[in-house]
Motif scaffolding. Structure first.
Motif, mmCIF file in Angstrom:
data_model
loop_
_atom_site.group_PDB
_atom_site.id
_atom_site.type_symbol
_atom_site.label_atom_id
_atom_site.label_comp_id
_atom_site.label_asym_id
_atom_site.label_seq_id
_atom_site.Cartn_x
_atom_site.Cartn_y
_atom_site.Cartn_z
ATOM 1 N N HIS A 136 -4.293 72.284 -86.066
ATOM 2 C CA HIS A 136 -4.650 72.357 -84.647
ATOM 3 C C HIS A 136 -4.235 73.743 -84.159
ATOM 4 O O HIS A 136 -3.067 74.105 -84.210
ATOM 5 C CB HIS A 136 -3.908 71.262 -83.892
ATOM 6 N N ALA A 181 -11.319 71.900 -77.022
ATOM 7 C CA ALA A 181 -12.689 72.334 -76.796
ATOM 8 C C ALA A 181 -13.270 71.788 -75.501
ATOM 9 O O ALA A 181 -14.389 72.134 -75.147
ATOM 10 C CB ALA A 181 -13.563 71.920 -77.976
ATOM 11 N N VAL A 241 -9.195 71.877 -81.100
ATOM 12 C CA VAL A 241 -9.818 72.930 -81.904
ATOM 13 C C VAL A 241 -9.013 72.989 -83.197
ATOM 14 O O VAL A 241 -7.836 73.340 -83.188
ATOM 15 C CB VAL A 241 -9.805 74.293 -81.178
#
Length: 66
Positions: free
Chosen positions: A17, A28, A36
């Motif tokens: 992450h 996101a 993300v």
């Protein structure tokens, strides 16, 4: 005590992450529910093997042209 080799095995893939420069986790979406992430393939994974083989082949072709 016997050594259990399975206890030393690593996962074939891992998700990382990502964080921003301030050290906060990246998402996101505005609701912060879609992280993300980068999926990392270890040397024991099938995907890693495919990339490794193509990389070796590309290096061999580059050296053959010299």
């Amino acid at each position: 005590m016997k050594l259990n080799i399975a206890s030393l095995a690593v996962a074939a893939t891992a998700a990382l992450h990502l964080k921003n420069p301030a050290g906060e986790l990246l998402f996101a979406d505005d609701e912060r529910t879609l992280p993300v992430r980068i999926l990392v393939h270890g040397p024991g994974s099938k995907a890693y093997g495919v990339v490794e083989i193509s990389s070796v082949g590309a290096r061999a072709e580059a050296h053959a042209g010299q």
